[in-house]
Design a protein around this motif. Structure first.
Motif, mmCIF file in Angstrom:
data_model
loop_
_atom_site.group_PDB
_atom_site.id
_atom_site.type_symbol
_atom_site.label_atom_id
_atom_site.label_comp_id
_atom_site.label_asym_id
_atom_site.label_seq_id
_atom_site.Cartn_x
_atom_site.Cartn_y
_atom_site.Cartn_z
ATOM 1 N N LEU A 197 -6.618 20.787 7.616
ATOM 2 C CA LEU A 197 -6.486 22.061 8.323
ATOM 3 C C LEU A 197 -5.444 22.898 7.588
ATOM 4 N N THR A 201 -14.630 25.508 12.678
ATOM 5 C CA THR A 201 -14.579 24.496 13.728
ATOM 6 C C THR A 201 -15.521 23.330 13.433
ATOM 7 N N PHE A 255 -10.816 22.501 11.806
ATOM 8 C CA PHE A 255 -10.144 21.890 12.952
ATOM 9 C C PHE A 255 -11.178 21.368 13.941
ATOM 10 N N THR A 305 -13.491 15.087 14.656
ATOM 11 C CA THR A 305 -13.006 14.921 13.285
ATOM 12 C C THR A 305 -13.424 13.566 12.727
#
Length: 799
Positions: A690, A632, A661, A667
């Protein structure tokens, strides 16, 4: 940075096992007790065992259960209080019985450390020495029927007999309890080979009891035989009873011959043991206990009444002709009340018998538990105790109980009639498959691998899995509900959902799906049926309500306490309500078990996915050391940003990959950080997207080192296990991680390279110290953990 050292841990485990073996063998093998002051040596060995156990697994003691705390407190009380009032002899007596009060704590340590095979080996060695002692003792009894009864704890004659290997009281009552276990194995185990071994051990124990002339032990053994046969007969059909009658008849025939042999009475003419049993079974048994044991037991009770708070130890206990006065000395339980008072006496009963509570509830195993606990209670209430009793009660009994329970595959009454091939189990989780990506259902990709691994583990235990998913959609259109077939054994039910195009429809959809999930549980579950629920903040209240209404057996899979991550007190209250309702747990760490499982419910630990991946020929061929962070981008956990920041302190030989992700904002922030760090270092840093499925596995196996980087000091680090560690190891990578207690205490903790401080320099330093040429057995370890999880899962499923 410091790398976990497997050799040191192995040495500690081996040393602890050797110390415990010395204690257990000393309890059943008399020649060892003649070497030096064995009581002192055994005490020192057991204390050193606890020191090593604390060194190996400190959390077992620092976060002890209520039972462990009470057992340790009683032990300290029984040692310290007599010394305070000058009654050293009493303190020494209870010091010699240390295994009796702490034996089950030792068992729990090996269970929680996933080292029960070590305790099993210790028990087998001890049992071997006990058999040797029994055979030597039987040979002596042929010439002297009262030889065993004349052996005391001290004296020249007793020392001489011990040196020859002849056992006394401690051997006979160990054989009494051991015989009950052997009888239960004979009655319950399907293996012919195991039954033959159990029959031989039972005959050996019973003949020893008969010939030793310990009449109370003989009556206990006969009563246990009747109880066990009665309980077993209730659950068998006529054909099975007929098969059982053959070995039982043989046993009875042999025993009758032994019982009919005349034995000289020390006070009168020879008589057969059968006549003595007949006499005791009518009016003699009452007179015997009233005339011989009654006054002694009454003396202990009177002392307890006179000194109800601290007992006789608060006074100066006098000696008369070498014997302590003021209590009967023929009942461990009553003497404890007399010596320490009523509060401590009640605590001692709790410590001695609490370990049997959970196993007594298992109805299908009562052929073993009921006669054993009955025999153990009679011995402790009407006789003195020895360390050998603790070995039988807290080592052999639970090991054999769990082994029989596992191999016979007992199940709850409501589902036991279903054939194994058609039996199914419901699994509630937010889950969808990659094949259904067009519906854009909301589920957490990070949890998918773990869920699918547990599904397959249930399949391998003979169960079909009915997955019930509460996923809504984030897509623009509404969706119908459907049930899909997954492979040969599993199904996936998805509920209808409204569009995810607006906030209103998303909220409405979540609420309606939860209602449909609740209705489904009410209509499709039954009392005592196993239902596995993957813990989520989305539905704790409805799970609690459905369980209360339908009475299904809730097996709760908890990966983390979500309130530990976001700090919401209302969510914490909801989570703990469902934790309280759980009948069993599937948990990622021992630390989380100690936090949630205060009522000692059945639990299996699974750190992550123990699924080995076949080796691919997909390595990068550029001469660089490839380091990967997979997970993550959540800034609260900080793992991705920490991995990128560490690249600033690596040279051109390294390439740091980020796959995973996160939200759009997270991101973008990570991509900005990658650009900033890349401008400062010759190390290459890339975001590789991803990845999932085969693409994810191929990429991992292209790399050399996996990073498990997350912020120190967060509460969830104490209980949640970073599952990426196992994904790395299953694909053959070396692992670098922040030092966490959950990792160190795990089954793979010694294979990890740790860094101590939460800085980019420390992470880079740990990466540089990884020896890529080091042979590491991570795949072998993962395979072993997989087998342990399958066995543990069978115990969590209903009986």
């Amino acid at each position: 940075m410091q790398h976990g050292t497997k050799r040191t841990l192995d040495f500690v485990d081996l040393g602890a096992a050797g110390l415990l073996t010395f204690c257990t063998v000393s309890a059943v093998f008399p020649p060892l007790r003649t070497v030096g002051d064995n009581r002192v040596l055994s005490l020192v060995a057991l204390v050193l065992w606890f020191v090593m156990a604390y060194w190996r697994k400190p959390v077992f003691f620092t976060r002890a259960t209520r039972y462990r705390l009470i057992a340790l407190a009683f032990t300290l009380f029984a040692m310290i209080v007599p010394y305070m009032f000058g009654n050293e002899t009493i303190a020494h007596r209870y010091l010699s019985l240390l295994l009796l009060s702490l034996g089950y704590v030792v068992y729990e340590y090996y269970r929680d450390a996933q080292q029960l095979p070590i305790l099993g080996k210790i028990t087998k060695v001890t049992l071997g020495f006990a058999i040797v002692t029994a055979l030597v003792t039987l040979r002596g009894l042929v010439n002297d029927p009262y030889l065993v009864r004349r052996i005391k704890s001290t004296g020249e004659f007793s020392s001489a007999m011990s040196a020859q290997g002849i056992g006394g009281y401690e051997l006979v009552y160990f054989a009494t309890l051991g015989g009950v276990i052997a009888l239960s194995v004979l009655l319950m185990t399907p293996s012919i080979k195991t039954r033959i071994s159990a029959a031989l051990l039972y005959l050996l124990s019973f003949v020893l009891i008969v010939l030793s002339n310990y009449f109370t032990a003989l009556l206990v053994a006969i009563a246990a035989l009747v109880i066990a046969l009665g309980l077993r007969a209730r659950s068998m059909n006529r054909k099975s009873l007929g098969l059982l009658a053959i070995p039982v008849a043989c046993c009875v025939l042999v025993l009758i011959v032994v019982l009919m042999v005349p034995v000289a009475s020390p006070l009168g003419e020879p008589t057969s043991r059968m006549n003595r049993i007949k006499y005791a079974a009518t009016d003699g048994i009452v007179a015997q206990y009233l005339n011989q044991r009654g006054p002694l037991l009454l003396e202990s009770l009177e002392s307890a009444v006179e000194h109800p708070l601290l007992g006789l130890t608060a006074t100066r206990i006098e000696m008369y002709e070498g014997y302590l006065t003021g209590f009967g000395q023929h009942s461990h339980i009553f003497d404890t009340f007399a010596l320490f008072g009523f509060p401590a006496g009640l605590v001692s009963i709790y410590v001695l018998f609490m370990p049997f509570k959970r196993r007594l509830k298992n109805k299908r195993m009562r052929v073993l538990s009921v006669p054993f606990v009955f025999s153990y209670a009679v011995i402790l209430f009407f006789n003195n105790a020895t360390p050998s009793l603790a070995i039988a009660a807290y080592f052999i009994f639970p090991l054999v109980f769990d082994r029989i329970d596992e191999t016979t595959g007992n199940r709850a009454t409501d589902v036991a009639s279903e054939p194994a091939s058609t039996r199914s189990i419901k699994y509630i989780a937010y889950y969808d498959t990659a094949d259904n990506v067009q519906e854009q259902r909301n589920y957490v990709l990070a949890a998918t691998n773990k869920l699918e691994y547990v599904f397959t583990a249930l399949n391998r235990n003979g169960l079909r899995v009915e997955i019930v998913s509460a996923c809504t959609t984030r897509g623009p259109g509404s969706l119908r509900g459907k049930t899909s077939v997954l492979g040969d054994q599993n199904t996936l039910k998805l509920f209808p959902t409204l569009s995810g195009a607006s906030r209103f429809t998303r909220m409405t959809s979540r609420a309606s799906v939860r209602v449909m999930l609740f209705v489904y549980l009410i209509l499709h579950t039954k009392r005592h049926e196993d239902v596995v629920v993957y813990h989520s903040p989305g539905y704790p209240n409805l799970i609690v309500l459905a369980k209360k209404m339908k009475g299904f057996r809730l097996i709760l899979e908890v990966e983390e306490i979500y309130a530990d991550v976001n700090g919401e007190s209302r969510l914490r209250a909801k989570e703990y309500r469902v934790f309280e309702q759980a009948d069993a747990f599937i948990l990622p760490t021992e630390l989380l078990e100690e936090k949630l499982n205060v009522r000692n419910r059945p639990t299996v630990i699974v750190h992550g996915t123990y699924q080995l991946e076949a080796e691919r020929d997909s390595a990068f061929d550029d001469g660089r050391i490839h380091v990967v962070y997979a997970g993550t981008f959540d800034p609260r956990k900080g793992g991705a940003s920490a991995a990128v920041a560490a690249a600033e302190f690596l040279d051109a030989r390294h390439h740091v990959h980020i796959i995973g992700f996160g939200g759009e904002r997270d991101t973008q922030s990570l991509l900005t950080l990658i650009d900033d760090v890349s401008a400062k270092t010759e190390c290459r840093v890339t975001y590789d997207g991803l990845l999932a499925g085969e693409e994810y596995i191929d990429f991992l196996q292209s790399c050399d080192i996996g990073l498990s980087t997350q912020r120190l000091g967060t509460e969830f680090n104490e209980t949640s296990f970073p599952s990426k560690v196992l994904s790395y190891m299953a694909n053959g990578l070396q692992v670098v991680s922040v030092r966490l207690k959950v990792l160190e205490a795990s089954g793979v903790g010694d294979l990890i390279f740790y860094y101590e401080t939460d800085t980019p320099e420390a992470i880079a330093g740990a990466i540089k110290t990884v020896d890529l040429g080091r042979v590491h057995d991570s795949r072998t370890r993962i395979s072993s953990l997989d087998a342990d999880f399958l066995a543990g899962l069978r115990k969590v499923l209903s009986r």
